[in-house]
Scaffold this motif. Structure first.
Motif, PDB file in Angstrom:
ATOM      1  N   LEU A 620       0.475 -20.276 -60.825  1.00  0.00           N
ATOM      2  CA  LEU A 620       1.504 -20.995 -60.079  1.00  0.00           C
ATOM      3  C   LEU A 620       2.386 -20.046 -59.281  1.00  0.00           C
ATOM      4  N   VAL A 621       2.814 -18.966 -59.898  1.00  0.00           N
ATOM      5  CA  VAL A 621       3.739 -18.074 -59.203  1.00  0.00           C
ATOM      6  C   VAL A 621       3.030 -17.340 -58.074  1.00  0.00           C
ATOM      7  N   ILE A 622       1.776 -16.928 -58.277  1.00  0.00           N
ATOM      8  CA  ILE A 622       1.036 -16.263 -57.204  1.00  0.00           C
ATOM      9  C   ILE A 622       0.727 -17.253 -56.078  1.00  0.00           C
ATOM     10  N   ALA A 623       0.393 -18.488 -56.449  1.00  0.00           N
ATOM     11  CA  ALA A 623       0.116 -19.505 -55.431  1.00  0.00           C
ATOM     12  C   ALA A 623       1.364 -19.769 -54.591  1.00  0.00           C
ATOM     13  N   ILE A 624       2.520 -19.880 -55.248  1.00  0.00           N
ATOM     14  CA  ILE A 624       3.769 -20.101 -54.510  1.00  0.00           C
ATOM     15  C   ILE A 624       4.040 -18.940 -53.559  1.00  0.00           C
TER      16      ILE A 624
END
Length: 802
Positions: A620-624
Motif C-alpha cells: 500500500l505505501v509503495i503503491a501510494i
C-alpha cells in the motif's frame, strides 16, 4: 498457566508443532512433488488405504486436503516475470506519455543537440567505420547511443519505413530511458532484496528444530494428527510465500519509481542534452549488479570466472556509452569494496582507482590548456550556486520528487534505513547458524542477543512431541519476535555473517557520498568542492543522475525491514491462545500442550498476522508513493515544457538558433548550393542544423569544432578570416574541397548559446565591416540576399578559381 504476551512462546509452539511434520517427513522419506504439492505420510497412507480398500471417504479427504498443500510451481516461476513485465511496461508508458511530441520532426535546439544529430548523420554517410572518429576533426567520441540510433534507421528501412535522424534519436532515448534504466534498477533492487530475504527465516528455524530434535513419538502419530499436521504445514508454507510475494510486489513498483524522478532520465534530455552520459547512466545499474555478484562469487569462491566475464563485458559497454560514467561507478562501489572484499583486493582496487585518477588528470592537462590548473579555487569560475544547503540536502533525500511524494519518499527512506539498521544489527548479534542449531536441538534457542532478557517462561508442546521445560523459553517483546525472523540464514552449509548489516552500511555510505558530491556542486564554492565535483564538470545534471541508483535500493530494503517489524508486532498481538486450547497431562511435572485443532487455528492466525500484514502494508505505501509521484510532478512537467520551448520555431528573438525564418533561409540555401558544396558560417547562429535538416555540408556542424587540434581546417579558417587578408582567406578556404565553398550570414549569435566558453572564436564570422571589405575586394561574391528575413542575411561564394 497460559502464557500471555509471549511472542517467543508463540514461535516455540509453532516450532514444536511443525517439528512433528518435519520429523515425520524426514523419518519416512516420503516427500514427493506432484504438480507443486508436498505429500505427507498421512496423504500417502490415505492413498494406499483408498486404493486397497476402496474407501471413498479417504479419497475425498485426500482431495479435500490437497488444495491446502498445493504450491503451484508454475506460478512461482511466472510471478517474477509477470510483475517485471508489468512494472517495466508501466515505466515505458510513463516515459512515452511524458516525451514531448514536438521533437519528432524538428531538432532540440540546445548546446549539445547538434553534435549528437551530426554524429548519427556521419554514421549514415560513412558507415559504422566512423564510430571511432565521430568528431569533425576525427577524434573519438563515445558512439554507443549514436550506433543504436543508426541501427534503428537501418532496421526501419528493412520494413520500408523512412526514419529521420530525429525520430531515431528519440526512439533510442525512449528505449534507454523507458526500458533499459527501469530494468536495470529492477535487477539491482531485486539483488538486494534477495540478499536481505535469503529464504524464509521462520521456516529455516523450524527445519533446524525438526532436524536437530527427532523423537520416537513422531513415528506413531495417529492419522488424525497427521491431517492436523498438514494444516500446520500449509500455514508454514504460507509463511514462506509471504516473503516471495513481498519481493514481487516491491519489484512491481521499482521500475515506476525509477522513472518518477526528474533526476533521471528527464533532466539530461533538457540539459544539453547530455545524451551519451544519460545512455551510460541507464546501463550502469546492470554493471553495478554484475559487480556485486562478482563480489559474492569471490566470497563464495565459486563462479568467479563467469561473473568476472559478465562484469567485464558490462563495463566495456558502459565505457563505450560514455567513459566518464566510471567516476559514478567508482563512487557508488567504494563502500561495497571496503566492506565485502579481502584486503588484498581492496588494495588492488584502490591502486587501480589512483591510476585512473592520474590518467584523468593527465588527460585534462593535455586536452584543455589553462593557466588556472594550479589554483583549484579558480576552476569553474563562472559557476554559480543554484540551491542553499538545506535545499540541496532535501533534494537528495526526496530523490528529486515534489510535494507529497517527496515527503513520503523522505520519510520512508529515513524510517526504512533506521529499521534496516536495527534489524541488521540484531541479526549480526545472533550466534552463527551452527550454534543456533545446537541450541535449538535442546529446545533452548537464543532468540535474543540480550542475555538479561532471558527469563523462565511456560513452554508449549504438541501431541506426540517431547515436553519442553519451562525454564528453556525466554520472555521477549515485539522486537524480539522480529529478531527471531532474522536469525536463520537460508544456506546452513555456508554461513554468511552480517550480510544485511554490510549492505545497509554500504548503501547508506554510497548515498551519503552522492549527497556530498551533489551539495558540493550546487551549494558550496571553493577549491575543495571544485576538486570533488570536477570529474562531473561540476554539472548538477550529471551528478543528480546518481541519486536514484543509491536512493531506490536503500528505500527498497528499508521498506522490507519495516514490513518485517510490522509483521512481527502483528504476530505478537494475534497469538493469544484461549484456555480451552490446553489439555492437561497426567504427570504433574509435564507442561500443558495445545490440542491439534487449536494448534492449527493458532498457527493459521499467526501465519497470516506475522507474514501478510507486513507485505500488505508495504504494498500500500509503495503503491501510494508510485501513484502520487505521477500525479504531483511539477519538476518533470517543467523539464518537458523547457524542451518544447527549445524545439519551437516561434521564437520572440529573431537571432535564436532556429526560427521559421531561419528554416526558410536554410532551405533556400540548400536549393542553391546542393549537398556537396562546403558552407562556412557562425555555428552559433543556428546554421549548424542545416547538416541534419537538409544534409548540408557545413564546415562547422557543431558549436565546438575544436580549434586546438592540429591538422584540421577549423582554426586555420578562423584565423585567416579574421586576418582581413583576402589572399590568405582564399588560400585557406579554397583547398578544403573540390566542390564550391560558400559563406552564410544569419545575424548575431543566439542568446541561448552565450554560455559557450569559446564563442569569441567565431566573432569574425558576423563582423559586418569585415564581410563588406571581403565583398569589395572580390574575396566574397554575394549570390543570394535574404535581408527580407533578417538584417544582413545573405549567401556568398568564395572567389576561388573553381
Amino acid at each position: 498457566m497460559i502464557p500471555e504476551n509471549r511472542p517467543l512462546s508463540m514461535v516455540a509452539a509453532l516450532a514444536t508443532m511443525e517439528s512433528m511434520t518435519s520429523e515425520h517427513i524426514t523419518n519416512t522419506g516420503s516427500v514427493m512433488a506432484n504438480h507443486g504439492s508436498i505429500q505427507t505420510p498421512a496423504q500417502t497412507q490415505l492413498r494406499q488405504d483408498g486404493s486397497s480398500n476402496g474407501g471413498p471417504s479417504e479419497r475425498k479427504r485426500d482431495l479435500r486436503w490437497r488444495p491446502a498443500m498445493l504450491h503451484p510451481a508454475s506460478l512461482r516461476v511466472l510471478l517474477p516475470w509477470i510483475t517485471s513485465i508489468i512494472g517495466i511496461a508501466s515505466a515505458l508508458c510513463l516515459v512515452i506519455a511524458w516525451f514531448p511530441s514536438t521533437v519528432w520532426n524538428t531538432p532540440i535546439v540546445s548546446s549539445d543537440a547538434p553534435a549528437h544529430y551530426y554524429f548519427i548523420r556521419r554514421l549514415l554517410d560513412e558507415g559504422l567505420g566512423a564510430a571511432l572518429h565521430l568528431w569533425p576533426h576525427n577524434s573519438f567520441y563515445p558512439p554507443l547511443f549514436h550506433v543504436c540510433a543508426y541501427f534503428v534507421i537501418k532496421i526501419a528501412a528493412l520494413f520500408g519505413v523512412q526514419c529521420s535522424i530525429y525520430a531515431a534519436f528519440n526512439i533510442t532515448w525512449i528505449i534507454a530511458s523507458g526500458v533499459m534504466f527501469p530494468s536495470g534498477m529492477l535487477v539491482l533492487c531485486r539483488y538486494f532484496l534477495q540478499r536481505w530475504n535469503r529464504g524464509n527465516p521462520i521456516s529455516n528455524l523450524i527445519s533446524r528444530i525438526s532436524q536437530a530434535s527427532p523423537t520416537s513419538e513422531s513415528s506413531s502419530v495417529s492419522e488424525s494428527s497427521n491431517v492436523s499436521n498438514q494444516q500446520v504445514s500449509s500455514a508454514v508454507n504460507r509463511q514462506y510465500n509471504a516473503t516471495f510475494v513481498l519481493q514481487n510486489l516491491i519489484g512491481l513498483f521499482v521500475p515506476v519509481l525509477a522513472v518518477s524522478s526528474v533526476c533521471h532520465p528527464y533532466g539530461l534530455l533538457n540539459a544539453g542534452p547530455l545524451i551519451a552520459f544519460g545512455f551510460a547512466t541507464s546501463l550502469l545499474p546492470f554493471l553495478i549488479a554484475a559487480t556485486l555478484r562478482l563480489f559474492d562469487a569471490i566470497a563464495a569462491r565459486e563462479h568467479i570466472v563467469k561473473w568476472l566475464a559478465i562484469t567485464a563485458a558490462a563495463g566495456v559497454v558502459c565505457l563505450v556509452a560514455h567513459p566518464r560514467i566510471a567516476f559514478t561507478y567508482a563512487l557508488i562501489l567504494v563502500p561495497f569494496i571496503v566492506l565485502r572484499l579481502p584486503w588484498k583486493l581492496i588494495l588492488g582496487a584502490f591502486i587501480a582507482m589512483c591510476i585512473g585518477a592520474v590518467a584523468f588528470v593527465a588527460l585534462m592537462l593535455t586536452s584543455f590548456k589553462s593557466d588556472r590548473w594550479a589554483n583549484p579555487a579558480s576552476w569553474f569560475h563562472s559557476h554559480q550556486p543554484s540551491k542553499n544547503l538545506w535545499e540541496s540536502i532535501l533534494f537528495c533525500f526526496t530523490d528529486g520528487l515534489d510535494g507529497f511524494p517527496a515527503i513520503l519518499f523522505a520519510l520512508l527512506l529515513i524510517a526504512g534505513t533506521v529499521a534496516a539498521f536495527v534489524c541488521a544489527s540484531r541479526r549480526a548479534a545472533v550466534r552463527s547458524s551452527d550454534s543456533l542449531s545446537a541450541a535449538v536441538s535442546t529446545v533452548a534457542p537464543a532468540f535474543s542477543a540480550d542475555a538479561d532478557a532471558l527469563v523462565s517462561d511456560a513452554a508449549v508442546s504438541a501431541p506426540g512431541v517431547s515436553p519442553v521445560s519451562t525454564s528453556d523459553l525466554p520472555t521477549a517483546s515485539c522486537s524480539d519476535a522480529a529478531d527471531v525472523s532474522l536469525s536463520a540464514p537460508s544456506e546452513p552449509s555456508r554461513p554468511r555473517r552480517n550480510d544485511r548489516l554490510r549492505d545497509v552500511i554500504a548503501l547508506t555510505a554510497a548515498f551519503l557520498l552522492v549527497t556530498l558530491v551533489y551539495v558540493c556542486t550546487v551549494t558550496l564554492v571553493g577549491a575543495l568542492p571544485n576538486i570533488i565535483s570536477s570529474p562531473w564538470y561540476r554539472d548538477e545534471n550529471r551528478i543528480m543522475t546518481m541519486l536514484p541508483l543509491v536512493a531506490l535500493p536503500l528505500l527498497v530494503i528499508g521498506v522490507n525491514a519495516l514490513s518485517e517489524c510490522v509483521s512481527a508486532c502483528a504476530a505478537s498481538a494475534s497469538f493469544v491462545p484461549s484456555a480451552s486450547s490446553f489439555s492437561a497431562k497426567n504427570s504433574a511435572s509435564s507442561v500443558p500442550s495445545l490440542s491439534s485443532a487449536s494448534a492449527v487455528s493458532s498457527v493459521k492466525n499467526v501465519s497470516f498476522a506475522s507474514n501478510w500484514i507486513g507485505p500488505i502494508a508495504a504494498f500500500l505505501v509503495i503503491a501510494i508513493l508510485a501513484v502520487s509521484a505521477q500525479i504531483v510532478c511539477p519538476s518533470r512537467t517543467a523539464a518537458r515544457d523547457a524542451i518544447i520551448a527549445h524545439s519551437s520555431l516561434n521564437q520572440s528573438d529573431p537571432n535564436e538558433q532556429l526560427t521559421e525564418q531561419k528554416i526558410t533561409v536554410l532551405r533556400k540555401v540548400m536549393e542553391r548550393t546542393g549537398t556537396q558544396a562546403t558552407i562556412i558560417s557562425d555555428p552559433l547562429n543556428g546554421s549548424m542544423y542545416a547538416e541534419t535538416l537538409f544534409n548540408a555540408s557545413m564546415l562547422y556542424p557543431i558549436i565546438n569544432a575544436r580549434t586546438d587540434v592540429p591538422s584540421v581546417p577549423f582554426g586555420k579558417v578562423e584565423t585567416a578570416f579574421a586576418s582581413g587578408d583576402g589572399q590568405q582567406v582564399l588560400g585557406t578556404v579554397c583547398p578544403l574541397t573540390d566542390a564550391p565553398e560558400y559563406f552564410l550570414t544569419m545575424g548575431d549569435q543566439a542568446q541561448s548559446l552565450q554560455s559557450f566558453p569559446y564563442r569569441a572564436q567565431y566573432d569574425s564570422f558576423h563582423n559586418e565591416e569585415l564581410i563588406d571589405a571581403y565583398v569589395d575586394g572580390g574575396t566574397l561574391v554575394k549570390v543570394a540576399d535574404y535581408s527580407q528575413y533578417g538584417q544582413g542575411w545573405a549567401l556568398y561564394r568564395f572567389g576561388c578559381a573553381d
